[in-house]
Design a protein around this motif. Structure first.
Motif, mmCIF file in Angstrom:
data_model
loop_
_atom_site.group_PDB
_atom_site.id
_atom_site.type_symbol
_atom_site.label_atom_id
_atom_site.label_comp_id
_atom_site.label_asym_id
_atom_site.label_seq_id
_atom_site.Cartn_x
_atom_site.Cartn_y
_atom_site.Cartn_z
ATOM 1 N N VAL A 39 48.224 55.971 51.390
ATOM 2 C CA VAL A 39 48.084 56.958 52.456
ATOM 3 C C VAL A 39 48.551 58.326 51.979
ATOM 4 N N SER A 40 47.786 59.353 52.369
ATOM 5 C CA SER A 40 48.147 60.727 52.040
ATOM 6 C C SER A 40 48.306 61.518 53.320
ATOM 7 N N HIS A 41 49.519 62.043 53.520
ATOM 8 C CA HIS A 41 49.812 62.876 54.688
ATOM 9 C C HIS A 41 49.840 64.351 54.323
ATOM 10 N N HIS A 42 49.855 64.673 53.047
ATOM 11 C CA HIS A 42 50.144 66.029 52.590
ATOM 12 C C HIS A 42 48.885 66.796 52.236
ATOM 13 N N GLY A 43 48.930 68.074 52.482
ATOM 14 C CA GLY A 43 47.795 68.929 52.184
ATOM 15 C C GLY A 43 46.841 69.006 53.367
ATOM 16 N N LEU A 44 45.746 69.670 53.134
ATOM 17 C CA LEU A 44 44.731 69.831 54.164
ATOM 18 C C LEU A 44 43.405 69.328 53.634
ATOM 19 N N GLY A 45 42.750 68.477 54.415
ATOM 20 C CA GLY A 45 41.391 68.031 54.102
ATOM 21 C C GLY A 45 41.217 67.564 52.672
ATOM 22 N N GLY A 46 40.590 68.422 51.857
ATOM 23 C CA GLY A 46 40.314 68.079 50.472
ATOM 24 C C GLY A 46 41.550 67.779 49.661
ATOM 25 N N GLY A 47 42.670 68.435 49.955
ATOM 26 C CA GLY A 47 43.916 68.187 49.238
ATOM 27 C C GLY A 47 44.425 66.772 49.462
ATOM 28 N N GLU A 51 44.753 63.864 46.613
ATOM 29 C CA GLU A 51 46.008 63.153 46.377
ATOM 30 C C GLU A 51 45.802 61.632 46.468
ATOM 31 N N ALA A 52 45.073 61.180 47.475
ATOM 32 C CA ALA A 52 44.839 59.746 47.653
ATOM 33 C C ALA A 52 44.014 59.170 46.512
ATOM 34 N N VAL A 53 42.983 59.887 46.083
ATOM 35 C CA VAL A 53 42.129 59.405 44.999
ATOM 36 C C VAL A 53 42.883 59.450 43.668
ATOM 37 N N ALA A 54 43.707 60.460 43.459
ATOM 38 C CA ALA A 54 44.511 60.536 42.233
ATOM 39 C C ALA A 54 45.469 59.347 42.153
ATOM 40 N N ALA A 55 46.079 58.983 43.269
ATOM 41 C CA ALA A 55 46.981 57.826 43.288
ATOM 42 C C ALA A 55 46.198 56.547 43.020
#
Length: 85
Positions: A39-47, A51-55
């Motif tokens: 789960v990614s809570h940080h950033g906006l939209g594309g960010g 982050e989720a795809v990088a993880a």
């Protein structure tokens, strides 16, 4: 630096934050299930998607395959769903 996400917490919720994965604060060695949500809570939209795809890509080297990525606009959270090989 924030505290590591405990293996017990990750197992109980079947989720891990992308930030914990990318910062090396998540231990999945004893995770007992085949499916996991990052789960990614940080950033906006594309960010958040980045982050989720990088993880998910980082976890690929440990036997995890990305199954799907979903953005829930109502709470602005992105989930990457993974399956253990």
């Amino acid at each position: 630096m924030a505290a590591a996400e405990s293996p017990e917490q990750i197992t109980r919720t079947r989720t891990v934050t992308a930030r914990a994965v990318l910062q090396g604060r998540a231990d999945l060695r004893t995770y007992p299930y085949r499916l996991l949500a990052v789960v990614s809570h940080h950033g906006l939209g594309g960010g958040q998607v980045t982050e989720a795809v990088a993880a998910a890509e980082f976890l690929g080297q440990f036997g995890w395959d990305l199954v799907n990525v979903s953005e829930f606009a109502s709470n602005r959270i992105v989930y990457a769903f993974l399956r253990k090989r």
